[in-house]
Scaffold this motif. Structure first.
Motif, PDB file in Angstrom:
ATOM      1  N   GLU A   1       0.944  -1.091  -0.035  1.00  0.00           N
ATOM      2  CA  GLU A   1       0.005  -0.044  -0.137  1.00  0.00           C
ATOM      3  C   GLU A   1       0.932   1.089  -0.026  1.00  0.00           C
ATOM      4  N   ASP A   2       0.484   2.282  -0.781  1.00  0.00           N
ATOM      5  CA  ASP A   2       1.335   3.469  -0.824  1.00  0.00           C
ATOM      6  C   ASP A   2       1.149   4.299   0.355  1.00  0.00           C
ATOM      7  N   LEU A   3       1.972   5.342   0.683  1.00  0.00           N
ATOM      8  CA  LEU A   3       1.994   6.197   1.642  1.00  0.00           C
ATOM      9  C   LEU A   3       0.645   6.994   1.867  1.00  0.00           C
ATOM     10  N   ARG A   4       0.009   7.453   0.551  1.00  0.00           N
ATOM     11  CA  ARG A   4      -1.153   8.048   0.761  1.00  0.00           C
ATOM     12  C   ARG A   4      -2.466   7.073   1.236  1.00  0.00           C
ATOM     13  N   THR A   6      -1.955   4.630   3.336  1.00  0.00           N
ATOM     14  CA  THR A   6      -1.843   4.548   4.614  1.00  0.00           C
ATOM     15  C   THR A   6      -2.381   5.812   5.503  1.00  0.00           C
ATOM     16  N   GLN A   7      -2.037   7.013   4.931  1.00  0.00           N
ATOM     17  CA  GLN A   7      -2.485   8.218   5.498  1.00  0.00           C
ATOM     18  C   GLN A   7      -3.918   8.416   5.413  1.00  0.00           C
ATOM     19  N   ALA A   8      -4.620   7.808   4.286  1.00  0.00           N
ATOM     20  CA  ALA A   8      -6.220   7.961   4.254  1.00  0.00           C
ATOM     21  C   ALA A   8      -6.502   7.078   5.533  1.00  0.00           C
ATOM     22  N   ALA A   9      -6.044   5.704   5.450  1.00  0.00           N
ATOM     23  CA  ALA A   9      -6.679   4.649   6.462  1.00  0.00           C
ATOM     24  C   ALA A   9      -6.469   5.402   7.770  1.00  0.00           C
ATOM     25  N   VAL A  10      -5.322   6.044   8.112  1.00  0.00           N
ATOM     26  CA  VAL A  10      -5.177   6.745   9.588  1.00  0.00           C
ATOM     27  C   VAL A  10      -6.153   7.699   9.737  1.00  0.00           C
ATOM     28  N   LEU A  11      -6.386   8.633   8.775  1.00  0.00           N
ATOM     29  CA  LEU A  11      -7.181   9.778   8.869  1.00  0.00           C
ATOM     30  C   LEU A  11      -8.748   9.422   9.091  1.00  0.00           C
ATOM     31  N   ARG A  16     -13.343   8.316  12.795  1.00  0.00           N
ATOM     32  CA  ARG A  16     -14.332   7.685  13.492  1.00  0.00           C
ATOM     33  C   ARG A  16     -14.103   7.525  15.022  1.00  0.00           C
ATOM     34  N   ALA A  17     -12.859   7.579  15.444  1.00  0.00           N
ATOM     35  CA  ALA A  17     -12.698   7.627  16.999  1.00  0.00           C
ATOM     36  C   ALA A  17     -13.191   8.900  17.475  1.00  0.00           C
ATOM     37  N   VAL A  18     -12.824  10.106  16.848  1.00  0.00           N
ATOM     38  CA  VAL A  18     -13.418  11.123  17.466  1.00  0.00           C
ATOM     39  C   VAL A  18     -14.944  11.385  17.299  1.00  0.00           C
ATOM     40  N   MET A  19     -15.381  10.645  16.558  1.00  0.00           N
ATOM     41  CA  MET A  19     -17.060  10.791  16.443  1.00  0.00           C
ATOM     42  C   MET A  19     -17.743   9.869  17.551  1.00  0.00           C
ATOM     43  N   MET A  20     -16.959   8.801  17.709  1.00  0.00           N
ATOM     44  CA  MET A  20     -17.488   7.659  18.814  1.00  0.00           C
ATOM     45  C   MET A  20     -17.447   8.412  20.516  1.00  0.00           C
TER      46      MET A  20
END
Length: 127
Positions: A1-4, A6-11, A16-20
């Motif tokens: 998987e390219d860096l973009r 990975t960044q998109a998955a982290v974001l 999702r975390a802050v919404m929960m």
């Protein structure tokens, strides 16, 4: 998987975390990088915002603030402490920890004293 990818998955995970953490409120978060000399002057985070969602604009105000620390091995002598001016406490950034408080609340961030970056996810939940 390219860096973009990975960044998109982290974001997406962070979103999702802050919404929960506060269902029903609108999360408004950013990533921050602070190095030597960076500080934040005293303020209380009070603000009314216009948010447009699905073509409809409404007024929202910040209800809660949150700071999630991503700075491993941070020490008090590095500076960058969150100072709760209302409660008289200081918080040294601690890796993988969250500081949250109700808005308005007077606070500031002391100057970072080292070149080593201090990373955070910071923002507000608005209603």
């Amino acid at each position: 998987e390219d860096l973009r990818g990975t960044q998109a998955a982290v974001l997406a995970f962070l979103q999702r975390a802050v919404m929960m953490l506060a269902p029903g409120l609108h999360p408004l978060f950013s990533l921050g990088r602070y190095v030597a000399g960076h500080a934040i002057a005293p303020h209380d985070d009070r603000r009314v915002l216009e948010i447009t969602h699905q073509g409809e604009t409404q007024l929202y105000s910040r209800k809660f603030a949150g700071i999630f620390y991503f700075c491993a091995d941070w020490k008090a002598e590095f500076g960058g402490q969150l100072v709760d001016l209302a409660g008289g406490q200081e918080f040294v950034p601690e890796f993988n920890s969250l500081v949250a408080f109700q808005v308005p609340r007077s606070h500031m961030v002391k100057p970072v004293l080292v070149a080593h970056p201090r990373f955070t996810l910071f923002g507000w939940w608005a209603a």
